[in-house]
Structure formats: structure tokens, C-alpha cells
Write an enzyme that holds these catalytic residues in place. Structure first.
Site, PDB file in Angstrom:
ATOM      1  N   ASP A 172       0.836  -1.201   0.000  1.00 17.21           N
ATOM      2  CA  ASP A 172       0.000   0.000   0.000  1.00 17.21           C
ATOM      3  C   ASP A 172       0.878   1.261   0.000  1.00 17.21           C
ATOM      4  O   ASP A 172       1.837   1.363   0.766  1.00 17.21           O
ATOM      5  CB  ASP A 172      -0.873  -0.020   1.257  1.00 17.21           C
ATOM      6  CG  ASP A 172      -2.143   0.791   1.123  1.00 17.21           C
ATOM      7  OD1 ASP A 172      -2.077   1.906   0.558  1.00 17.21           O
ATOM      8  OD2 ASP A 172      -3.200   0.334   1.588  1.00 17.21           O
ATOM      9  N   THR A 214      -6.791   3.626  -1.916  1.00 17.68           N
ATOM     10  CA  THR A 214      -6.613   2.211  -1.585  1.00 17.68           C
ATOM     11  C   THR A 214      -7.653   1.311  -2.236  1.00 17.68           C
ATOM     12  O   THR A 214      -7.310   0.307  -2.868  1.00 17.68           O
ATOM     13  CB  THR A 214      -6.645   2.024  -0.058  1.00 17.68           C
ATOM     14  OG1 THR A 214      -5.543   2.721   0.516  1.00 17.68           O
ATOM     15  CG2 THR A 214      -6.566   0.555   0.314  1.00 17.68           C
ATOM     16  N   ASN A 252     -12.514   5.374  -1.909  1.00 18.79           N
ATOM     17  CA  ASN A 252     -12.651   4.660  -0.642  1.00 18.79           C
ATOM     18  C   ASN A 252     -14.067   4.800  -0.101  1.00 18.79           C
ATOM     19  O   ASN A 252     -14.617   3.878   0.497  1.00 18.79           O
ATOM     20  CB  ASN A 252     -11.650   5.204   0.386  1.00 18.79           C
ATOM     21  CG  ASN A 252     -10.224   4.767   0.101  1.00 18.79           C
ATOM     22  OD1 ASN A 252      -9.977   3.819  -0.648  1.00 18.79           O
ATOM     23  ND2 ASN A 252      -9.274   5.465   0.696  1.00 18.79           N
ATOM     24  N   ASP A 258       1.471   2.625   3.910  1.00 18.92           N
ATOM     25  CA  ASP A 258       0.463   3.676   3.780  1.00 18.92           C
ATOM     26  C   ASP A 258       0.287   4.436   5.088  1.00 18.92           C
ATOM     27  O   ASP A 258       0.265   5.676   5.108  1.00 18.92           O
ATOM     28  CB  ASP A 258      -0.863   3.063   3.340  1.00 18.92           C
ATOM     29  CG  ASP A 258      -1.890   4.123   2.965  1.00 18.92           C
ATOM     30  OD1 ASP A 258      -1.657   4.852   1.978  1.00 18.92           O
ATOM     31  OD2 ASP A 258      -2.915   4.230   3.659  1.00 18.92           O
ATOM     32  N   HIS A 273      -1.428   2.434  -5.234  1.00 14.97           N
ATOM     33  CA  HIS A 273      -1.233   3.828  -5.647  1.00 14.97           C
ATOM     34  C   HIS A 273       0.135   4.271  -5.186  1.00 14.97           C
ATOM     35  O   HIS A 273       0.818   3.581  -4.415  1.00 14.97           O
ATOM     36  CB  HIS A 273      -2.302   4.751  -5.048  1.00 14.97           C
ATOM     37  CG  HIS A 273      -2.445   4.635  -3.555  1.00 14.97           C
ATOM     38  ND1 HIS A 273      -1.511   5.138  -2.680  1.00 14.97           N
ATOM     39  CD2 HIS A 273      -3.398   4.047  -2.782  1.00 14.97           C
ATOM     40  CE1 HIS A 273      -1.891   4.888  -1.435  1.00 14.97           C
ATOM     41  NE2 HIS A 273      -3.032   4.215  -1.464  1.00 14.97           N
TER      42      HIS A 273
END
Length: 554
Positions: free
Chosen positions: A41, A80, A101, A304, A350
Site C-alpha cells: 500500500d 486504496t 474509498n 500507507d 497507488h
């Protein structure tokens, strides 16, 4: 649908059209008994390339296969849930339906979380019901009797969108409890829940007996990055362990505290726990030793959480990269001991940019946008222009603005015109598009992701029932949000700019010949490529089969 085969290599990037012939390429991987799809992530190509020379563990191994250092999450909604929804479906978010999201539902006036189970009042009811398509695990199970599919992540939305509709087990971490599942995500029978409960009890007992180490000591290279910074309205020392995480285990009941649970997520240990549990899932279910190809999806979330809390340019991310490399090294060695053909792919949902204040030190384009204040000013201006007595714009995500004025089309048009006019006057804004413009910006087949316009990038994460009425692209290297206290988000992602779209895509199997390619492939190419290796037919996909040495149908 973009559906031709990518032959690969730098020649393709340069437009020479030269394909790797089977004679030139290394032998493709044999039909695997186990496919492992890994997502890291918030793992940008920038971050991957920055630390690639320092990797000595799993990331070095996985880079020694067929690697694409700069691949693409082609769409604009670089978050995400949308990003994970592309990896094993072969579809862009415009097809998966997972366009953010969370999105605003004008019919109910409420926000919809991407994996919340529709119709359930249970806040823990999570599943893939909002996703319109199936995944690689679903395809294999439908075509090969005895195939199994599992998914593990620190985040529910990552595990669920990679698992698909018919997984045999879908697990994610719940603070204070450990790994769990939901009957809306897949089976929640004792065969699924009891191994997780056993693992959770064991790891919590281990931590109680000996306090866990959230952060490893920084190397000399990482220690050189321990510099204080002022982000938004807070000061961060830049030390490792971070100040807010340094003493969370001092409380005798630390395992029960939200302080520990919160800092666990934003630490390298969180990935190590996910990898350990993934190994248990493999062992408990004898994955790779059944009659068919099994699929395991694993998403590592710590990158993340750390990137959001501390940015990706300091010692915190440096230590995280070394720890992740070590964790993946242990995991890949475990896979090697299974004694069965394994294929691994690693990518990301991402990218990201560093906190604007530190990024600005070497890139003067970087700036911070106080999203809440910006949208509040927008609403005030539109209210003055239209005479409305309430805020007509919903802007929880300032890049997807929704007009919330009810069914009055004349009023809606008036608000839209006032909103667009105001936005175009703001120096922070680069592009503004109506939903009609986004919907019309179709992408011709075989268009490289490097050539997509901004409006086309928005199109690839557009859904007429879920996307906003106005799409906004802000300045490059914009950091959204204004941190005001310890633990607040200082950096992030979510834009249509390449720093958020570019991610590594690494294919590896034992015996793979190392080859780094410059071809700009996409994450939607992963599923059809793995399906070809597994000799499984795909439904309609947006991606293309990447030639790893003769695996793609001619």
C-alpha cells in the site's frame, strides 16, 4: 477494452514496435500450484527506485524477475480501494465500480464505504457487494475443481477487493482483536475463524510476555535522515522510533490501549504480522498442494499508514523500507520451501508524494491545501452567488465535488456554473471537469497510460451513480489536509498526477531471468497475465497479457 499482448522491452517504450520473440525471451513460468499476489500500500515508483539499491532481501529477490519499475494505476482516483480493485480483476475502477474509498450517495444523503455490506446495520459487515466484477481467484475456482482462494491484509478494503466474490477465506486486522473476517466477505465457518483466533491469541500472548518492537533501530543511512520538520501546524522530530510511538508499550495494559493499536498500524511490525499470518494461512490450508492452482492475495498496509503519518522522505520511511525488505525476504524464503511451482507478483494500489513542506525543499511545485477550509470557502462563495441558505457542495474529497440540492435541475445548473467559475479562479486548481465531460472522455483501445489526458484519467475511475458532479485536478505535488496534532495525516495521495499513478510491477518465479523493462504496463495487465500462466480463461478485461516468455496466447 484494451486487449492486445504487450511484448515488452525498451523498444516498445520508444515506439519501435519490436517484440520479444520466444527465442529471445527466458522460458515462461510453468503452470503454478500457487499464485501469490502482493500489494504494498502506497508504494510509488519513486519510492521503489529510491530504495532499490539498498534492498538485500525480498524486494531484491522479487526485482530479479521480470520487473517494470514504472507501471501504472492509470485512473485519477489513486486511493486504496480503487487501486486494489484493479490488481486481480483486470478492470479499471470505472468497471469495478470501486471509484473511491467512500462516495456520497445522493439518494440517501450519506457516505458509502467501498466495502460496507449494503442493507446491513452492522458496522463490521464488510464484503465485495459494491464491486461489479470478479477476480483471478474467482476465475480459477470456477474453472479448476479444487482450487482455493484466500486474501490477507491489514485493511478490510484491500483484502476484500483482491479476494473477489467467492474466496475461501478473507482476513483483515481489527484493532484490539487481530485478524477477523465477515460472512459478507466469504465463509465465516469455524474452519475459517478458528485458525485466525488461534493466531491472534498466540501473538497477543507473545507480546504480553515480551514487549514487541514496533520500530527497528535505524541504519546509518536512515539515521542521516532524522531531521525535524514543521508540517502544517505540527512539529515532527524525525527520530526513529517516532516520538508518539516511543513509549506506547510502557503501560502495563498496553495491548488494550488505542495508543498501542494505533501506533502498531503505523509501524513496520504491522507488515511482519501480516506476513506471519499469511504463512499460517498457507500452512493451515496446504495451499499449493491441492489438485489445482491456488491463489493467495496479501496486501501490506504499513507503508500507507507510515507515509500518511510521517511522509515518505524521512527516516521513518527509510526504516520501513528496510523492514519491509526483510519481512518479504522471510516470506519469499517460506514460499521457496513449499516445494511447488510458485509465481509471485508485487505491485501497489497507488503512489504518493511526501509532505509538502519537505517535498518543497527540492521541488518548488509542492504545496499544502487545507481541504476543509478550501471547500468551506467554495460553499460560501456559491451561497452568496446563488442566494442559498445552506451549503450546496459536498466535498469530503475535494477532487470529487457533489452538488446536493435535490431534484431541481435549474438550481443544480446554477450551482454548477457558480462552482466551476469559482474553482477556475483559484491558483491551486489546474483542471475542472463536469461529469458530462468525464463521462464522454472515453479512452481508445491500446492507449498507453502515459498518454492519457487528465479528463481521461478521471474517466477511468468514473461511475455515473457513484462519482461526483465536478472533478477537480489540483496543482502537482499538492498535499491535502492541514495536520493540527500528533498522528494527523501529513502527506498522501489521491490525485491524477503521475507521482500517485506510477507503481512498480514485479513478476517473479524461481528460475526467472532478471529483466527490467521500461514498457509502461498497467495494474489491470496483472490479472490477464497471471490467468495466462495458470491456463485460465478471463472474462472481459481492460488489461493485456504481458509476455513473460511465451505465456500469452498468440
Amino acid at each position: 477494452m484494451r486487449s492486445s499482448m504487450i511484448a515488452g522491452g525498451f523498444a516498445a517504450l520508444l515506439g519501435l514496435g519490436t517484440a520479444l520473440t520466444p527465442a529471445m525471451a527466458a522460458p515462461p513460468p510453468v503452470k503454478p500450484k500457487l499464485i501469490v499476489a502482493i500489494s504494498v500500500d502506497q508504494y510509488s515508483s519513486e519510492l521503489y527506485r529510491r530504495y532499490l539499491p539498498s534492498y538485500t532481501g525480498g524486494l531484491k529477490t522479487l526485482s530479479s524477475g521480470v520487473s517494470f519499475p514504472v507501471g501504472y494505476q492509470s485512473h485519477a482516483a489513486t486511493e486504496t480501494c480503487p487501486g486494489h480493485s484493479t490488481i486481480l480483476t483486470g478492470r479499471h475502477p470505472s468497471a469495478t465500480g470501486i471509484v473511491a474509498n467512500s462516495w456520497f450517495d445522493a439518494k440517501t444523503g450519506s457516505s458509502i464505504y467501498c466495502v460496507q455490506a449494503p442493507g446491513s446495520s452492522d458496522p463490521n459487515a464488510r464484503g465485495p457487494q459494491n464491486m461489479h466484477v470478479t477476480t483471478l481467484g474467482d476465475w480459477v475456482k470456477a474453472q479448476e475443481p479444487g482450487a482455493r482462494s484466500f486474501a490477507v491484509s491489514g485493511k478490510d478494503r484491500a483484502a476484500i477487493t483482491m479476494a473477489g466474490k467467492h474466496a475461501d477465506g478473507v482476513y483483515w486486522w481489527v484493532d484490539g482483536e487481530g485478524f477477523t473476517t465477515s460472512p459478507f466477505a466469504g465463509p465465516a465457518t469455524p474452519a475459517v475463524t478458528q485458525p485466525a483466533a488461534k493466531f491472534n491469541s498466540a501473538i497477543l500472548a507473545r507480546w504480553k510476555a515480551k514487549k514487541p518492537v514496533l520500530w527497528a533501530a535505524p541504519s546509518a543511512a536512515c539515521a542521516a535522515l532524522e531531521q525535524p520538520h514543521h508540517f502544517g501546524r505540527i512539529d515532527i522530530s524525525g527520530r526513529v522510533p517516532p516520538d508518539i510511538a516511543a513509549h506506547v508499550e510502557d503501560n502495563p495494559r498496553f495491548l488494550k490501549t488505542t495508543d498501542f493499536q494505533d501506533n502498531l498500524r503505523a509501524s513496520p511490525l504491522f507488515d511482519a504480522v501480516a506476513a506471519e499470518f499469511a504463512e499460517q494461512v498457507i500452512a493451515n490450508n496446504h495451499l499449493g498442494h491441492g489438485p489445482a492452482t491456488d491463489v493467495l492475495a496479501v496486501s501490506f498496509s504499513a507503508n500507507d499508514y507510515i507515509g500518511h503519518r510521517y511522509g515518505n522522505g524521512g527516516a521513518e520511511m527509510c526504516v520501513q523500507q528496510a523492514s519491509l525488505d526483510k519481512t518479504l525476504g522471510q516470506f519469499v524464503r517460506y514460499l521457496g520451501k513449499l516445494g511447488v511451482p510458485v509465481v509471485v507478483v508485487l505491485t501497489a494500489d497507488h503512489g504518493a508524494t511526501d509532505a509538502a513542506e519537505r517535498e518543497h525543499e527540492h521541488d518548488d511545485k509542492a504545496s499544502r491545501l487545507d481541504s476543509f477550509t478550501f471547500v468551506s470557502k467554495l460553499n460560501k462563495a456559491v451561497m452568496e452567488q446563488t442566494g442559498l441558505g445552506y451549503e450546496p457542495i459536498v466535498g469530503d474529497d475535494p477532487q470529487q465535488l457533489t452538488i446536493n440540492v435535490g431534484p431541481d435541475e435549474a438550481l443544480r445548473s446554477k450551482v454548477r456554473e457558480a462552482t466551476i467559475a469559482w474553482l477556475k479562479q483559484q491558483p491551486e486548481v489546474r483542471e475542472v471537469f463536469t461529469r458530462e465531460q468525464v463521462e464522454a472522455a472515453t479512452v481508445p483501445p491500446h492507449t498507453p497510460p502515459t498518454e492519457l489526458s487528465f479528463v481521461q484519467r478521471f474517466h477511468e475511475s468514473y461511475d455515473k451513480d457513484r462519482s461526483g458532479d465536478i472533478a477537480v485536478a489540483y496543482a502537482e505535488r499538492t498535499t491535502f489536509g492541514m495536520p493540527r496534532g500528533p498522528g494527523d495525516v501529513v502527506a498522501g495521495h489521491g490525485s491524477p498526477w503521475n507521482h500517485d499513478r506510477e507503481v512498480p510491477i514485479l513478476f517473479w518465479w524461481p528460475g526467472a531471468t532478471a529483466e527490467a523493462r521500461a514498457t509502461p504496463i498497467e495494474t489491470v495487465d496483472i490479472a490477464p497475465t497471471l490467468a495466462a500462466i495458470a491456463h485460465v480463461k478471463t472474462p472481459e478485461v481492460d488489461g493485456q497479457c504481458v509476455d513473460l516468455g511465451g505465456n500469452c496466447a498468440k
